[in-house]
Design a protein around this motif. Structure first.
Motif, mmCIF file in Angstrom:
data_model
loop_
_atom_site.group_PDB
_atom_site.id
_atom_site.type_symbol
_atom_site.label_atom_id
_atom_site.label_comp_id
_atom_site.label_asym_id
_atom_site.label_seq_id
_atom_site.Cartn_x
_atom_site.Cartn_y
_atom_site.Cartn_z
ATOM 1 N N ASP A 97 0.846 -1.190 0.000
ATOM 2 C CA ASP A 97 0.000 0.000 0.000
ATOM 3 C C ASP A 97 0.886 1.247 0.000
ATOM 4 O O ASP A 97 1.643 1.487 0.934
ATOM 5 C CB ASP A 97 -0.896 -0.011 1.248
ATOM 6 C CG ASP A 97 -1.874 1.153 1.296
ATOM 7 O OD1 ASP A 97 -1.834 2.024 0.396
ATOM 8 O OD2 ASP A 97 -2.675 1.202 2.250
ATOM 9 N N ILE A 98 0.819 2.049 -1.068
ATOM 10 C CA ILE A 98 1.620 3.271 -1.160
ATOM 11 C C ILE A 98 0.734 4.518 -1.153
ATOM 12 O O ILE A 98 1.166 5.593 -1.580
ATOM 13 C CB ILE A 98 2.520 3.263 -2.403
ATOM 14 C CG1 ILE A 98 1.685 3.220 -3.694
ATOM 15 C CG2 ILE A 98 3.510 2.107 -2.357
ATOM 16 C CD1 ILE A 98 2.475 3.550 -4.945
ATOM 17 N N SER A 99 -0.489 4.375 -0.661
ATOM 18 C CA SER A 99 -1.428 5.503 -0.684
ATOM 19 C C SER A 99 -0.854 6.734 0.006
ATOM 20 O O SER A 99 -0.989 7.862 -0.478
ATOM 21 C CB SER A 99 -2.743 5.092 -0.018
ATOM 22 O OG SER A 99 -3.287 3.945 -0.639
ATOM 23 N N ALA A 130 -3.103 2.825 -9.027
ATOM 24 C CA ALA A 130 -4.537 2.739 -8.726
ATOM 25 C C ALA A 130 -5.082 1.355 -9.068
ATOM 26 O O ALA A 130 -5.881 0.778 -8.326
ATOM 27 C CB ALA A 130 -5.299 3.817 -9.487
ATOM 28 N N ALA A 131 -4.642 0.799 -10.203
ATOM 29 C CA ALA A 131 -5.105 -0.531 -10.603
ATOM 30 C C ALA A 131 -4.621 -1.598 -9.619
ATOM 31 O O ALA A 131 -5.380 -2.486 -9.231
ATOM 32 C CB ALA A 131 -4.607 -0.847 -12.018
ATOM 33 N N VAL A 140 -7.227 -0.415 -1.755
ATOM 34 C CA VAL A 140 -6.613 0.825 -1.283
ATOM 35 C C VAL A 140 -6.482 1.763 -2.471
ATOM 36 O O VAL A 140 -6.676 1.371 -3.622
ATOM 37 C CB VAL A 140 -5.231 0.567 -0.647
ATOM 38 C CG1 VAL A 140 -5.359 -0.309 0.597
ATOM 39 C CG2 VAL A 140 -4.271 -0.062 -1.651
ATOM 40 N N ALA A 141 -6.141 3.014 -2.190
ATOM 41 C CA ALA A 141 -6.071 4.014 -3.260
ATOM 42 C C ALA A 141 -4.928 3.739 -4.233
ATOM 43 O O ALA A 141 -5.052 3.987 -5.435
ATOM 44 C CB ALA A 141 -5.931 5.408 -2.656
ATOM 45 N N ALA A 142 -3.804 3.249 -3.720
ATOM 46 C CA ALA A 142 -2.638 3.035 -4.582
ATOM 47 C C ALA A 142 -1.765 1.936 -3.985
ATOM 48 O O ALA A 142 -1.605 1.843 -2.772
ATOM 49 C CB ALA A 142 -1.830 4.324 -4.736
#
Length: 199
Positions: A97-99, A130-131, A140-142
């Motif tokens: 997760d890099i959000s 994002a994908a 998660v977002a990114a």
């Protein structure tokens, strides 16, 4: 980019766009790894349409193999994907997760001006993030995808499986992971508890 990361750049003897996995490049990489002794090494997945990426992976693997055979030293080895139309048949093992750090990643990408005309690289990488984020459960977002490879598997075999009943399982686990096991990551991944926000 290095200033933003607080990192020191090191260069091998190769030229952008014309890299070769030469013995000299492998020797320089080996000397660098011997001096730094990193816990983990990240390199390109070697099945890639960009020749430089393939050669970079070959140099890294060669340097690590020589150090393993001659000095008994290993590091955790992780492959990463660049772009989905370049990195081929990538076997995702971990999704990170890099959000919270995506904005920092974008700043770093924009430092790579020669590869980012009209912010195209930023667009491609944020779409990919994002994908990958949407593939996670919970989403998660990114996110970024990584895959560990044989060095870590060899360590698991040597330090866990081959020991049999010679030592207490907790002793083996702590030696392998450097800490006692917890269920925190499992609870967070399944959305049972929320990650603790740093103050």
């Amino acid at each position: 980019a290095c200033a933003l990361l607080g990192a020191e750049p090191h260069f091998l003897c190769e030229v952008n766009g014309d890299c070769h996995a030469s013995a000299e490049a492998a020797r320089m990489a080996m000397d660098l790894l011997r001096g730094l002794r990193p816990r983990a090494v990240f390199t390109h997945w070697p099945v890639d349409t960009h020749a430089d990426h393939v050669q970079c992976a070959a140099v890294t693997l060669s340097a690590l193999d020589i150090l393993r055979r001659t000095e008994g030293w290993t590091a955790e080895l992780y492959f990463y994907e660049v772009l989905r139309d370049q990195t081929m048949q990538f076997p995702v093992r971990y999704s990170v997760d890099i959000s919270r750090t995506l904005e920092s990643k974008v700043r770093l990408l924009r430092c790579h001006a020669s590869q980012n005309p009209d912010d195209e690289l930023v667009r491609l990488k944020t779409e990919q993030a994002a994908a990958r984020g949407a593939e996670r459960r919970p989403a998660v977002a990114a996110a970024e995808a990584e895959t560990p490879i044989a060095v870590q598997m060899q360590k698991f075999r040597d330090e866990i499986l081959s020991k049999g009943g010679t030592e207490h399982p907790m002793t083996l686990y702590k030696r392998f992971r450097g800490q006692e096991p917890t269920i925190d990551a499992l609870l967070k991944r399944n959305g049972i508890v929320q990650p603790t926000k740093s103050k």
